[in-house]
Design an enzyme around this catalytic site. Structure first.
Site, PDB file in Angstrom:
ATOM      1  N   GLU A  76       0.780  -1.090  -0.116  1.00 40.97           N
ATOM      2  CA  GLU A  76      -0.235   0.033  -0.023  1.00 40.97           C
ATOM      3  C   GLU A  76       0.816   1.354   0.084  1.00 40.97           C
ATOM      4  OE1 GLU A  76      -3.595  -0.446   2.295  1.00 40.97           O
ATOM      5  OE2 GLU A  76      -3.581   1.740   2.836  1.00 40.97           O
TER       6      GLU A  76
ATOM      7  N   GLU B  10     -12.987 -14.123  -4.580  1.00 42.92           N
ATOM      8  CA  GLU B  10     -11.747 -13.540  -5.193  1.00 42.92           C
ATOM      9  C   GLU B  10     -10.631 -13.959  -4.436  1.00 42.92           C
ATOM     10  OE1 GLU B  10     -14.472 -11.778  -4.576  1.00 42.92           O
ATOM     11  OE2 GLU B  10     -14.000  -9.651  -3.800  1.00 42.92           O
TER      12      GLU B  10
ATOM     13  N   LYS C 257     -14.715 -10.093   8.642  1.00 42.11           N
ATOM     14  CA  LYS C 257     -13.747 -10.825   8.203  1.00 42.11           C
ATOM     15  C   LYS C 257     -14.131 -12.327   8.086  1.00 42.11           C
ATOM     16  CE  LYS C 257     -10.244  -8.129   8.584  1.00 42.11           C
ATOM     17  NZ  LYS C 257      -9.256  -7.766   7.300  1.00 42.11           N
TER      18      LYS C 257
ATOM     19  N   GLU D  81       2.021   1.924  -3.553  1.00 43.77           N
ATOM     20  CA  GLU D  81       0.939   2.266  -4.139  1.00 43.77           C
ATOM     21  C   GLU D  81       1.001   3.855  -3.996  1.00 43.77           C
ATOM     22  OE1 GLU D  81      -2.330   0.005  -3.410  1.00 43.77           O
ATOM     23  OE2 GLU D  81      -3.451   0.828  -5.027  1.00 43.77           O
TER      24      GLU D  81
ATOM     25  N   CYS E 105     -10.237  -1.207  14.989  1.00 40.47           N
ATOM     26  CA  CYS E 105     -10.431  -2.574  15.218  1.00 40.47           C
ATOM     27  C   CYS E 105     -10.444  -2.904  16.599  1.00 40.47           C
ATOM     28  CB  CYS E 105      -9.312  -3.601  14.673  1.00 40.47           C
ATOM     29  SG  CYS E 105      -8.806  -3.013  12.914  1.00 40.47           S
TER      30      CYS E 105
ATOM     31  N   CYS F 226      -7.755  -2.051   4.263  1.00 39.53           N
ATOM     32  CA  CYS F 226      -7.673  -3.150   5.267  1.00 39.53           C
ATOM     33  C   CYS F 226      -8.882  -3.582   5.848  1.00 39.53           C
ATOM     34  CB  CYS F 226      -6.806  -2.970   6.303  1.00 39.53           C
ATOM     35  SG  CYS F 226      -5.512  -1.816   5.983  1.00 39.53           S
TER      36      CYS F 226
END
Lengths: 591, 161
Positions: free
Chosen positions: A286, A379, A371, A289, A516, A312
């Site tokens: 990332e 995919e 999750k 990127e 999280c 994420c």
């Protein structure tokens, strides 16, 4: 502000105008029992439909009883919270609620943690008059990849609706129908799978009963562990270690990383690894990127897709696929750490230990319910074999450890296995809001400027405010960063960008309050922000305790690129570590 | 509540937009918007609710919640001849319930439903101000008084051709 004087249970009290009787009583230390009411102070969310009537009190001069959670105080009011009339009414209300509630408490997933059960105990309910002939309302069970809706156990407190609509602005749930037939459901009473539900699990986190629960995969994990033909490996997300202790009565914010590793090894996992390893890998991809897009931008390319959005958080991914499909080429294409871990485990690591893909079972321990859905996405599988086989929540891991009769609090500390258990401090902070972008900044700064960061703590990116802005000096270039946690805040941030009201280069979004650490699969925090703060503190403490605090310095990540992936964004890395997104706005309500 | 799958025409969508606009796209006007839409289209299929939700910036779940809460709103198209049985006090004591039961039996539908051929739909209402004629049944614009269960067949037959 106007002050109101009143008397509650013979005690005089003065409170600001607009205060409810319930809160005024609380300021006197009188705890009126509540059931549907919910006050998530840290998140500024209050649910007070006044529906359950458990909190009724007597108000002098008023004919009927008043629900204290939704009735404001008035001058000279005389309130009595525990008269015989009130106590009898509470009992009757409770008996009526229970007359339409299943009695299978012993085997209910919520047993022991159920607000309704607690209230029945508190009120000393021993029988339910008229139970023999009382009719029970019933509704079909709705099982999605992450969440189970059992409306037979719903008491119409509407807390889930408040979280889903007001806080998350997802709008998957609403009270529908009326009277005996009323339930909380998606539009047209479709199943959750065909609604805009993101599986963030915040509804599950606030449900007082077993009406909304996670899909339990602990049985599948036990089956895998007892199959001698399988090699079973486990990865643990950063936020788990900062909250798991609460399931065993430890203070919020107690770091239990070492005990957790020991417990997982005792449970029989062949290798105990860390999602943090994959978080470091995420930063490599990332971060590269981000630098690629930024480089083009600085060179004057006006078409470059900025701001880059983190990817994420699986509930966030679901959210933009449903609500902002026109922006689906803006987020980073990097897979989440959970999925990067699975992908590398079933290729690189499986080869290393000479185990066939189908004989390697990857289990993840996540603070998250989304999750569960993410690892089931098409995919993320190869010929029908998923990269991550089962994802279980922090709460489910707590159950597993208790079932195995492991005395958690007395366990010694052990270390994660190598190679996929090694991680840096940058990966640990993924668990709290602002952490991913701070981790990315640490690596991107060094790669961009070629200088070494002397102070890796980007304190300006930390905190619990819903939307935060910061500008970081990137070797002369002012990098504008946006951070949002909670999907309602994410929506605001995105709408500001779309309307041209704000400009960013990089944005981190987490669906749950606090990131999280406040995930839908965590021990229930009941919106207490001191618990969230304690968990965040634990995460930053683990970061500080590490020698290596920048993802690109993780020796096993360096090795992984040397031996297997080549370099970040290589063809192989693209194939194994990146993904693409779908427009899900259209198929939501197709009936 | 089940619904019939339809596709809205462009002019129908524009009509809904117009209604929402006339209420200033206020979420608080949802009930009034739904009222107008039902008046315009005869019922509120899922597709209309989706457009209303999008225009008023509400979740479709919320709109559906309101539609299912108020018995006035319907997601099922009314029949060509909507049958309304008065179950107000006067009609009720003079046996409206038995008349209703006979309609249900003859048409094989419940209150709020429409016969498969789309001809008849069944609903109840409270007092049409003709208590002297109790029990009263309305079929479309036509009123029938002093209806007895054994007269139901004849009423239906009148509209069958």
């Amino acid at each position: 502000m106007d002050q109101i004087k009143l008397t509650i249970d013979g005690k005089a009290v003065e409170v600001p105008k607009g205060t409810t009787i319930y809160k005024a009583a609380k300021s006197l230390g009188i705890d009126i029992p509540i059931l549907c009411y919910m006050d998530l102070k840290g998140l500024n969310i209050e649910n007070k439909p006044g529906g359950c009537r458990i909190c009724v009190v007597e108000v002098e001069g008023r004919r009927n009883l008043a629900s204290s959670c939704s009735t404001d105080v008035s001058e000279g009011m005389v309130v009595k919270t525990s008269t015989i009339r009130v106590l009898n009414a509470r009992r009757t209300v409770m008996e009526l609620i229970l007359s339409d509630h299943p009695k299978d408490c012993l085997t209910c997933a919520k047993s022991g943690k159920c607000d309704l059960q607690d209230m029945a105990i508190k009120l000393g309910i021993r029988n339910i008059p008229g139970q023999e002939f009382a009719e029970m309302s019933t509704y079909r069970l709705d099982t999605s990849p992450s969440i189970i809706r059992d409306m037979d156990k719903c008491i119409m407190c509407r807390r889930c609706e408040t979280m889903c609509n007001d806080f998350q602005t997802v709008g998957a749930l609403s009270a529908v129908n009326r009277g005996f037939m009323s339930v909380v459901a998606p539009a047209f009473e479709m199943n959750l799978e065909h609604s805009p539900c993101t599986y963030c699990g915040q509804c599950v986190a606030v449900c007082p009963t077993g009406a909304l629960t996670e899909v339990d995969h602990t049985r599948n994990v036990i089956a895998a562990l007892s199959d001698p033909t399988k090699t079973v490996i486990v990865q643990t997300a950063p936020a788990v270690r900062a909250a798991l202790g609460e399931e065993f009565g430890l203070e919020p914010g107690t770091l239990v990383t070492g005990k957790m590793v020991t417990a997982l090894r005792t449970l029989g996992f062949d290798y105990v690894f860390d999602t943090d390893f994959a978080a470091d890998l995420t930063i490599m991809e990332e971060g590269s990127e981000l630098l690629g897009r930024l480089g083009k931008f600085i060179a004057g390319d006006k078409d470059v897709k900025l701001p880059i959005l983190t990817s994420c958080c699986p509930a966030w991914v679901n959210f933009f696929e449903h609500n902002f499909p026109d922006m689906k080429d803006i987020p980073s294409t990097a897979r989440s750490p959970q999925q990067m871990f699975g992908s590398i485990a079933k290729t690189y690591f499986a080869d290393k230990i000479g185990v066939k893909r189908e004989d390697l079972i990857v289990v993840s321990i996540m603070p998250c319910l989304a999750k569960k859905y993410e690892c089931q996405r098409d995919e993320f599988s190869v010929d029908g074999n998923p990269d991550v086989d089962f994802s279980i929540s922090t709460r489910e891991l707590g159950f597993l450890i208790k079932q195995a009769n492991i005395q958690f609090n007395g366990l010694p500390d052990e270390d994660f296995d190598k190679p996929m258990g090694e991680s840096t401090g940058a990966a640990v902070i993924f668990g709290t809001t602002g952490g991913v972008i701070e981790a990315a900044a640490r690596t991107a700064y060094e790669l961009h400027t070629g200088n070494t960061l002397t102070n890796v703590d980007f304190k300006e990116l930390r905190g619990l405010e819903g939307i935060r802005h910061a500008t970081i000096d990137f070797g002369g270039f002012p990098l504008k960063i946006g951070i949002a946690h909670g999907l309602g805040n994410a929506r605001k941030l995105l709408e500001d960008i779309k309307a041209g009201r704000s400009e960013f280069h990089a944005i981190e979004i987490m669906a749950c309050p606090g990131g999280c650490i406040g995930g839908g699969g965590q021990p229930l925090h009941h919106g207490d922000s001191t618990i969230l703060k304690a968990r965040a503190k634990a995460i930053y403490a683990e970061d500080e305790s590490k020698t290596l605090r920048k993802s690109h310095e993780n020796p096993y990540i360096i090795k992984l690129y040397e031996e297997f992936l080549g370099k970040p964004l290589s063809e192989k890395a693209h194939h194994l570590l990146h993904t693409h997104y779908f427009d899900k706005s259209k198929n939501t309500f197709s009936i | 509540m089940s619904s019939v799958k339809i596709e809205l025409r462009k002019d129908q969508i524009e009509k809904i937009h117009e209604i929402c606009k006339s209420f200033n796209y206020e979420g608080g006007e949802l009930i009034n918007v739904l009222h107008k839409c039902q008046h315009e289209f005869g019922y509120l299929p899922a597709e209309i609710q989706e457009v209303v939700a999008e225009q008023l910036k509400l979740s479709v779940a919320k709109v559906y919640g309101v539609v299912t809460f108020y018995s006035f709103f319907s997601m099922i198209p009314k029949g060509k001849f909507p049958i309304s049985i008065c179950t107000g006090t006067a009609c009720y004591v003079r046996g409206a319930e038995n008349v209703l039961a006979e309609f249900k039996k003859q048409l094989k539908i419940e209150v709020g439903e429409t016969s498969p051929d789309g001809k008849f739909s069944l609903s109840c209402l409270r007092c049409v101000g003709a208590c002297g004629l109790a029990p009263v049944v309305l079929v479309g614009e036509k009123t029938f008084g002093r209806v007895a269960p054994d007269g139901v067949k004849a009423i239906l037959a009148e509209f069958e051709q």
